[in-house]
Write an enzyme that holds these catalytic residues in place. Structure first.
Site, PDB file in Angstrom:
ATOM      1  N   ARG A 111       1.204  -1.004  -0.283  1.00 50.85           N
ATOM      2  CA  ARG A 111       0.509  -0.212  -0.090  1.00 50.85           C
ATOM      3  C   ARG A 111       0.867   1.328   0.318  1.00 50.85           C
ATOM      4  O   ARG A 111       2.105   1.349   0.740  1.00 50.85           O
ATOM      5  CB  ARG A 111      -1.250   0.159   1.351  1.00 50.85           C
ATOM      6  CG  ARG A 111      -2.194   1.252   0.981  1.00 50.85           C
ATOM      7  CD  ARG A 111      -2.640   0.751   2.302  1.00 50.85           C
ATOM      8  NE  ARG A 111      -3.980   1.619   2.595  1.00 50.85           N
ATOM      9  CZ  ARG A 111      -3.734   2.956   3.415  1.00 50.85           C
ATOM     10  NH1 ARG A 111      -2.891   2.885   4.609  1.00 50.85           N
ATOM     11  NH2 ARG A 111      -5.010   3.390   3.533  1.00 50.85           N
TER      12      ARG A 111
ATOM     13  N   ASN B 220      -6.837   8.151   2.432  1.00 56.07           N
ATOM     14  CA  ASN B 220      -6.861   7.900   3.641  1.00 56.07           C
ATOM     15  C   ASN B 220      -7.076   8.405   5.372  1.00 56.07           C
ATOM     16  O   ASN B 220      -7.341   9.346   4.710  1.00 56.07           O
ATOM     17  CB  ASN B 220      -5.002   7.644   4.133  1.00 56.07           C
ATOM     18  CG  ASN B 220      -4.624   7.613   5.325  1.00 56.07           C
ATOM     19  OD1 ASN B 220      -5.174   5.897   5.276  1.00 56.07           O
ATOM     20  ND2 ASN B 220      -4.172   8.311   6.106  1.00 56.07           N
ATOM     21  N   GLU B 221      -8.042   7.759   6.191  1.00 51.90           N
ATOM     22  CA  GLU B 221      -8.558   7.970   7.070  1.00 51.90           C
ATOM     23  C   GLU B 221      -9.536   9.449   7.033  1.00 51.90           C
ATOM     24  O   GLU B 221      -8.989  10.708   7.098  1.00 51.90           O
ATOM     25  CB  GLU B 221      -7.935   7.710   8.360  1.00 51.90           C
ATOM     26  CG  GLU B 221      -6.623   6.275   8.415  1.00 51.90           C
ATOM     27  CD  GLU B 221      -5.826   6.749   8.992  1.00 51.90           C
ATOM     28  OE1 GLU B 221      -5.655   7.450  10.114  1.00 51.90           O
ATOM     29  OE2 GLU B 221      -5.115   6.270   9.951  1.00 51.90           O
TER      30      GLU B 221
ATOM     31  N   HIS C 252      -9.479   0.296  10.131  1.00 51.54           N
ATOM     32  CA  HIS C 252      -7.982   0.670  10.370  1.00 51.54           C
ATOM     33  C   HIS C 252      -8.181  -0.143  11.927  1.00 51.54           C
ATOM     34  O   HIS C 252      -8.622   1.194  13.164  1.00 51.54           O
ATOM     35  CB  HIS C 252      -6.393   2.009  10.029  1.00 51.54           C
ATOM     36  CG  HIS C 252      -6.994   2.099   8.686  1.00 51.54           C
ATOM     37  ND1 HIS C 252      -6.871   3.457   8.225  1.00 51.54           N
ATOM     38  CD2 HIS C 252      -7.339   1.546   8.220  1.00 51.54           C
ATOM     39  CE1 HIS C 252      -5.949   3.538   7.208  1.00 51.54           C
ATOM     40  NE2 HIS C 252      -6.366   2.382   6.391  1.00 51.54           N
TER      41      HIS C 252
ATOM     42  N   TYR D   4      -6.556   0.289  15.522  1.00 52.67           N
ATOM     43  CA  TYR D   4      -5.430   0.411  16.408  1.00 52.67           C
ATOM     44  C   TYR D   4      -5.836   0.513  17.689  1.00 52.67           C
ATOM     45  O   TYR D   4      -6.411  -0.241  18.188  1.00 52.67           O
ATOM     46  CB  TYR D   4      -4.427   1.997  16.336  1.00 52.67           C
ATOM     47  CG  TYR D   4      -4.075   2.382  14.888  1.00 52.67           C
ATOM     48  CD1 TYR D   4      -2.685   1.352  15.082  1.00 52.67           C
ATOM     49  CD2 TYR D   4      -4.443   2.091  13.254  1.00 52.67           C
ATOM     50  CE1 TYR D   4      -1.457   2.070  13.274  1.00 52.67           C
ATOM     51  CE2 TYR D   4      -3.695   2.407  12.750  1.00 52.67           C
ATOM     52  CZ  TYR D   4      -2.120   2.159  12.533  1.00 52.67           C
ATOM     53  OH  TYR D   4      -1.535   1.858  10.793  1.00 52.67           O
TER      54      TYR D   4
ATOM     55  N   GLU E 274      -5.450  -1.059   7.597  1.00 48.38           N
ATOM     56  CA  GLU E 274      -3.317  -0.433   8.811  1.00 48.38           C
ATOM     57  C   GLU E 274      -3.518  -0.932   9.808  1.00 48.38           C
ATOM     58  O   GLU E 274      -5.435  -0.998  10.538  1.00 48.38           O
ATOM     59  CB  GLU E 274      -3.512   0.841   8.599  1.00 48.38           C
ATOM     60  CG  GLU E 274      -2.825   1.910   7.632  1.00 48.38           C
ATOM     61  CD  GLU E 274      -2.716   2.766   7.985  1.00 48.38           C
ATOM     62  OE1 GLU E 274      -2.677   3.185   9.245  1.00 48.38           O
ATOM     63  OE2 GLU E 274      -3.066   4.229   7.109  1.00 48.38           O
TER      64      GLU E 274
ATOM     65  N   TRP F 264       1.064  -1.353   9.498  1.00 47.33           N
ATOM     66  CA  TRP F 264       1.340  -0.099   9.026  1.00 47.33           C
ATOM     67  C   TRP F 264       3.380  -0.438   9.600  1.00 47.33           C
ATOM     68  O   TRP F 264       2.902  -0.505  11.118  1.00 47.33           O
ATOM     69  CB  TRP F 264       0.766   0.802   9.709  1.00 47.33           C
ATOM     70  CG  TRP F 264       1.213   2.749   9.705  1.00 47.33           C
ATOM     71  CD1 TRP F 264       2.286   3.074  10.214  1.00 47.33           C
ATOM     72  CD2 TRP F 264       1.195   3.414   8.453  1.00 47.33           C
ATOM     73  NE1 TRP F 264       2.646   4.586  10.109  1.00 47.33           N
ATOM     74  CE2 TRP F 264       2.126   3.878   8.473  1.00 47.33           C
ATOM     75  CE3 TRP F 264       0.603   3.065   7.303  1.00 47.33           C
ATOM     76  CZ2 TRP F 264       2.221   5.575   7.582  1.00 47.33           C
ATOM     77  CZ3 TRP F 264       0.713   4.376   6.219  1.00 47.33           C
ATOM     78  CH2 TRP F 264       1.719   5.503   6.394  1.00 47.33           C
TER      79      TRP F 264
END
Length: 450
Positions: free
Chosen positions: A78, A153-154, A220, A222, A249, A278
């Site tokens: 990516r 992205n995001e 994503h 986290y 991610e 990531w």
């Protein structure tokens, strides 16, 4: 991207009751496309992303990273790009695509300027991201077998995350109305983590907006996803409703309360979901670097876990069939970003035999990558053996698509199960990573066939 990792103190909400299962019609798109909740290639073969994020827009000179990422066994990279509003502009899209293809990697291209829109004042909108892709259309059309367009992205922060649905629908429709047939990837709001469940609860609306039914959703993971329960509950909803999803991610549990990466890896493998960790290198906070200073010899704890750990890249990645990979093929690493220096065949193919060509496809201080092309003669063969002797102390350290043994300087390579049968005049390849000092001369090869 987490140049500044946002740790959100959010309680994971209970998953809402399942809605009717979504049955996605066959895609009318070309190249990579969605079938049910699965990404498939043009030939219908399933493709599960096992890859790494590369912060290209900030490190445009680090082109060797594509080869190094491939050497981990990854099948996807990516690539961070910029529209010019915050970063870039990335006007090197043709070169990036070539680096991906040269290194046999599926290329997920993403616009990073949209990160945190609505909360981050400098961020670009999804509409601006769509305009960037339209400006690059001439470089993208015809690359549908190799390129996934990750629109932005995001794309929404934590302020008014609900705007994500309309903005995402509009961006998808804008690209489709401008003739794009690529597989599209759309990131969740809440800085990609969807903790308010906007993407989860509006997935059907977004998928229906794509006239080609060729969109995959991306979460994503986290700090919001710091427990096995939060991860499995989120993934359960998408699986239950047959919605296509990738983990675009994620990081690792470097502190208590951080992301539960072991569960992510295990669940992704069990469910056939793609993941993209990531990131390779270059983070402001190097805790998220897989290698330090873009040097694969400086692999970090995070890099060791995602590359070599249980359910990691090396154990689970399979190369896209468009590059010659297939079901059951081992992870493949080949053709780095340096210009290949092919050598002529050591001999012409005999009528019922084979010949072999040795190429140094990339070289760096102390290391190199080699490729051997085996070509059948005027009759089909069912097996082959290639031998050579290194003259300058070179060594084979790892290999793929062949069984290689060494005795001192003498090397013997034999076909594996899937590439022994070769048609008349047809070629197959295998590769290896090696070490060298002083001189890296090309040896003379001998090929025998059965």
């Amino acid at each position: 991207m987490k140049r500044r990792l946002r740790i959100l103190a959010v309680a994971v909400l209970a998953v809402v009751a399942s809605v009717a299962v979504y049955v996605q019609p066959a895609s009318a798109a070309v190249g990579l496309h969605i079938s049910g909740r699965t990404i498939v290639e043009a030939n219908g073969q399933n493709f599960v992303m096992r890859g790494i994020n590369h912060p290209h827009v900030w490190y445009t000179g680090q082109t060797r990273a594509f080869a190094d990422i491939k050497a981990t066994g990854a099948n996807t990279v990516r690539v961070v790009l910029g529209t010019g509003k915050r970063w870039g502009p990335s006007n090197d899209v043709p070169q990036v695509i070539q680096l991906c293809k040269q290194n046999r990697l599926i290329c997920v291209l993403e616009v990073h300027d949209t990160t945190g829109y609505g909360e981050e004042g400098a961020a670009a909108s999804l509409d601006e991201a769509a305009n960037y892709w339209i400006s690059q259309k001439a470089n993208l059309v015809g690359q549908e077998n190799y390129v996934v367009i990750n629109i932005g992205n995001e794309p929404i922060g934590n302020t008014n995350a609900g705007q994500w649905t309309a903005a995402t629908v509009a961006a998808i429709q804008k690209l489709r109305s401008n003739g794009f047939q690529h597989l599209l990837m759309v990131d969740a709001p809440n800085w990609g983590q969807d903790w308010q469940y906007t993407m989860r609860d509006n997935a059907q609306t977004v998928l229906d907006a794509d006239t080609l039914r060729n969109t995959v959703l991306s979460i994503h993971m986290y700090a919001v996803f710091n427990t096995a329960a939060s991860i499995t509950a989120y993934l359960d909803t998408f699986q239950r409703n047959n919605w296509p999803l990738v983990i675009g991610e994620f990081g690792w549990q470097f502190n208590s309360g951080e992301v539960d990466h072991n569960t992510i890896l295990a669940e992704a493998q069990a469910r056939g979901i793609g993941y993209l960790g990531w990131s390779w290198s270059g983070n402001t906070d190097p805790i998220l670097d897989m290698v330090l200073n873009f040097d694969p010899a400086q692999i970090t704890t995070w890099g060791t876990r995602i590359i070599n750990g249980a359910n990691g890249i090396r154990a689970t990645s399979r190369e896209a069939s468009v590059f010659g990979g297939g079901p059951g093929n081992p992870p493949s690493s080949s053709q780095p970003s340096q210009q290949p220096s092919s050598q002529p065949p050591s001999s012409q193919p005999p009528s019922r035999g084979c010949s072999a060509t040795y190429s140094v496809t990339g070289q760096w201080p102390g290391g190199f990558q080699g490729e051997v092309r085996v070509t059948a003669g005027s009759a089909a063969i069912t097996g082959w053996t290639v031998t050579w002797t290194f003259a300058n102390g070179q060594r084979v350290n790892s290999h793929w698509s062949a069984t290689i043994t060494s005795s001192g300087a003498a090397v013997t390579a034999r076909n594996v199960g899937y590439n022994g049968s070769v048609g008349a005049g047809v070629s197959t390849t295998f590769g290896f990573l090696g070490s060298w000092t002083g001189t890296n001369s090309v040896p003379t090869l001998s090929c025998t066939a059965t």
